[in-house]
Design an enzyme around this catalytic site. Structure first.
Site, mmCIF file in Angstrom:
data_model
loop_
_atom_site.group_PDB
_atom_site.id
_atom_site.type_symbol
_atom_site.label_atom_id
_atom_site.label_comp_id
_atom_site.label_asym_id
_atom_site.label_seq_id
_atom_site.Cartn_x
_atom_site.Cartn_y
_atom_site.Cartn_z
ATOM 1 N N CYS A 87 102.584 87.550 -11.139
ATOM 2 C CA CYS A 87 101.484 87.220 -11.911
ATOM 3 C C CYS A 87 100.174 87.883 -12.160
ATOM 4 O O CYS A 87 99.380 87.503 -13.336
ATOM 5 C CB CYS A 87 100.997 86.045 -10.839
ATOM 6 S SG CYS A 87 102.275 85.690 -9.586
ATOM 7 N N HIS A 336 99.249 78.040 -16.165
ATOM 8 C CA HIS A 336 99.793 79.523 -15.552
ATOM 9 C C HIS A 336 100.955 80.040 -16.263
ATOM 10 O O HIS A 336 101.910 79.970 -15.496
ATOM 11 C CB HIS A 336 99.815 79.499 -14.061
ATOM 12 C CG HIS A 336 99.860 80.665 -13.497
ATOM 13 N ND1 HIS A 336 99.427 82.002 -13.997
ATOM 14 C CD2 HIS A 336 100.498 80.981 -12.120
ATOM 15 C CE1 HIS A 336 99.770 82.765 -13.039
ATOM 16 N NE2 HIS A 336 100.535 82.221 -12.035
#
Ligand SMILES: [Zn+2]
Lengths: 386, 130
Positions: A87, A336
């Site tokens: 991430c 996201h």
């Protein structure tokens, strides 16, 4: 080392883009960034692309070349490099671009991030995201990614006075900001009850404590500061670029509720920039889960351990507060798309510092971006200023 | 998970066999072949853990990947073994029984299955010690 500046930014809308392919998402973000910077493709010296897992999400590897090709840069043979840190891939791609320009090796460089997540089902994406942690010794035992952050929350709430309502307020605040952001995946306001009445995912975390599955891409253009005025009247300086690692597995950490890599990267960034916490006007932090925003504010040193819940409840981190956090809506409301998130944070800060943030504009001259890979095995922190 | 990737670690997963650095005495589970403290001067040997430990933190997983979907909800925890190292494991107990500080010991259990006709993975879980 040369000083570095951002001269242009671009971002797609974040959301479920059923009709848009991986490569089209990237091309759109890249074109917006180049247009904003006033440069054309043939001026570019290099591309750095953050992407976590195109191999599993869309069964495509060799992303660097693919993106250079569909950005129309294959015939000029522009070097293009994929960067991966789960991430934190986007933040890391930005850092690689900054290092390339600072070193003097390259002048006009695009840092981008892209992820196309909705082509696989939810069970498959839960499995994939678990690859950001230790597959062999966490994932094998049945640890999901929300499950790992839930274990941070359990430990945290056992040791510090964080209420379930304060935790929910993180999501409420981020949805409030997302409602003012035209690229956000969720532009609806929610209440504490929305969070508390949503289904449990991994106790104590509920659905509205979690960031969503998102498609999206973002891109920024960086150049040496000394050349920035050739392209724009409003360059944004990169004041610090810091990165830190920690154990891949949560169970091996010194302290379950502290991301030591956030602490280390934050300290390095402040030291590089010669700044203190009082100098920072706004933060974009990695709120993949509500508990992650609480930890980030503390681990970066903006308050003591155990205080971020109260500050959130008191509105200190809201748009009109003393230190606005996640003006974009954060990962929770803006969305996201894992590899794109770190670049979107830079996009948001540049927009805020240039005064281009519209209905969510805050008064800011210096902003900090905090991007986390996994449960804290990689953390990238940048400070930008005008 | 691929068969070879699972098979390679069968002794460690089935029997809670980790490693110890005999240079500094530190224990590792999951096993490590390099001691982070002693690095290249550390001498690493296998070590079988006695399986007694304490719950450091936990959650109840209610939404899982496809491999684990038919076993939800399940208690997932970080367990600190009495010898020192921590690992992530399921606790075979009811969600409401799980507590920080709870004493547990290891048992051999089925962990997950790769679909209906796929490989069934076994390994270590923990149960409350009473
Ligand atoms: Zn040692």
């Amino acid at each position: 080392m040369r000083d570095v500046a951002v001269i242009g930014v671009g971002c797609t809308e974040f959301g479920e883009h059923w009709g848009t392919s991986f490569r089209d998402l990237f091309v759109k973000a890249g074109a917006l960034a180049l247009e904003d910077a006033g440069v054309t493709g043939e001026n570019l010296d290099a591309l750095y692309v953050g992407n976590m897992s195109a191999g599993r999400f869309v069964e495509q590897e060799h992303i660097g070349a693919l993106i250079a090709d569909y950005a129309g840069l294959a015939t000029n043979h522009v070097p293009s490099t994929r960067v991966e840190a789960a991430c934190a891939s986007g933040g890391l791609a930005f850092r690689q671009a900054v290092i390339a320009v600072a070193s003097g090796m390259e002048d006009i460089v695009v840092a981008a991030g892209v992820e196309k997540m909705t082509d696989v089902g939810t069970g498959a994406s839960v499995d994939m995201l678990a690859s950001a942690a230790d597959r062999e010794w966490e994932g094998f035992a049945g640890a999901t990614f929300p499950g790992l952050y839930a274990m941070i929350a359990t430990d945290y709430m056992h040791r510090y006075p964080l209420t379930r309502e304060q935790l929910a307020q993180v999501a409420v605040k981020n949805h409030e900001n997302g409602a003012r952001n035209p690229i956000a995946q969720f532009q609806n306001r929610i209440t504490i009850d929305t969070v508390l009445n949503s289904s449990l995912v991994a106790d104590p975390l509920r659905l509205f404590d979690c960031s969503p599955i998102t498609d999206g891409a973002a891109a920024v253009v960086v150049v040496p500061l000394e050349r920035a005025r050739e392209f724009t009247d409003s360059p944004v300086r990169v004041l610090a670029s810091a990165q830190a690692s920690d154990t891949i597995a949560l169970h091996d950490r010194r302290d379950i509720s502290t991301l030591d890599a956030s602490v280390a990267a934050g300290k390095r960034a402040f030291s590089q920039a010669g700044l203190t916490h009082k100098d920072i006007d706004m933060l974009e932090v990695h709120d993949c889960f509500t508990i992650a925003e609480i930890c980030a504010i503390e681990d970066l040193g903006f308050c003591k351990k155990g205080e971020a819940g109260r500050l959130t409840e008191e509105g200190v981190t809201a748009l009109g507060g003393k230190i606005p956090v996640n003006t974009s809506g954060g990962l929770k409301a803006c969305g996201h798309p894992v590899g794109a998130t770190g670049i979107k944070q830079i996009y948001e800060i540049v927009n805020q510092l240039r005064g281009d943030a519209g209905a969510r504009q805050v008064d800011a001259e210096i902003g900090m971006a905090h991007n986390v890979g996994g449960t804290g095995a990689t953390v990238v922190v940048h400070i930008l200023g005008v | 998970m691929s068969v070879s990737r699972f098979w390679r670690k069968i002794p460690q997963r089935y029997n809670l066999i980790g490693t110890q650095c005999t240079t500094c005495g530190r224990y590792f589970y999951p096993p490590r072949s390099l001691c982070p403290d002693c690095r290249r001067s550390g001498k690493i040997v296998d070590h079988k853990f006695n399986g007694e430990g304490t719950v450091v933190t936990y959650t109840v997983v209610r939404s899982a990947s496809d491999q684990f979907e038919n076993t939800t909800p399940y208690v997932l925890a970080i367990v600190e073994l009495d010898e020192g190292p921590r690992l992530t494991s399921q606790i075979a107990c009811l969600p409401e029984e799980a507590k920080i500080g709870m004493r547990v010991h290891s048992v051999f259990r089925r962990i997950a299955a790769d679909g209906e006709s796929g490989v069934i993975h076994y390994g270590t879980k923990f149960v409350p010690t009473e």
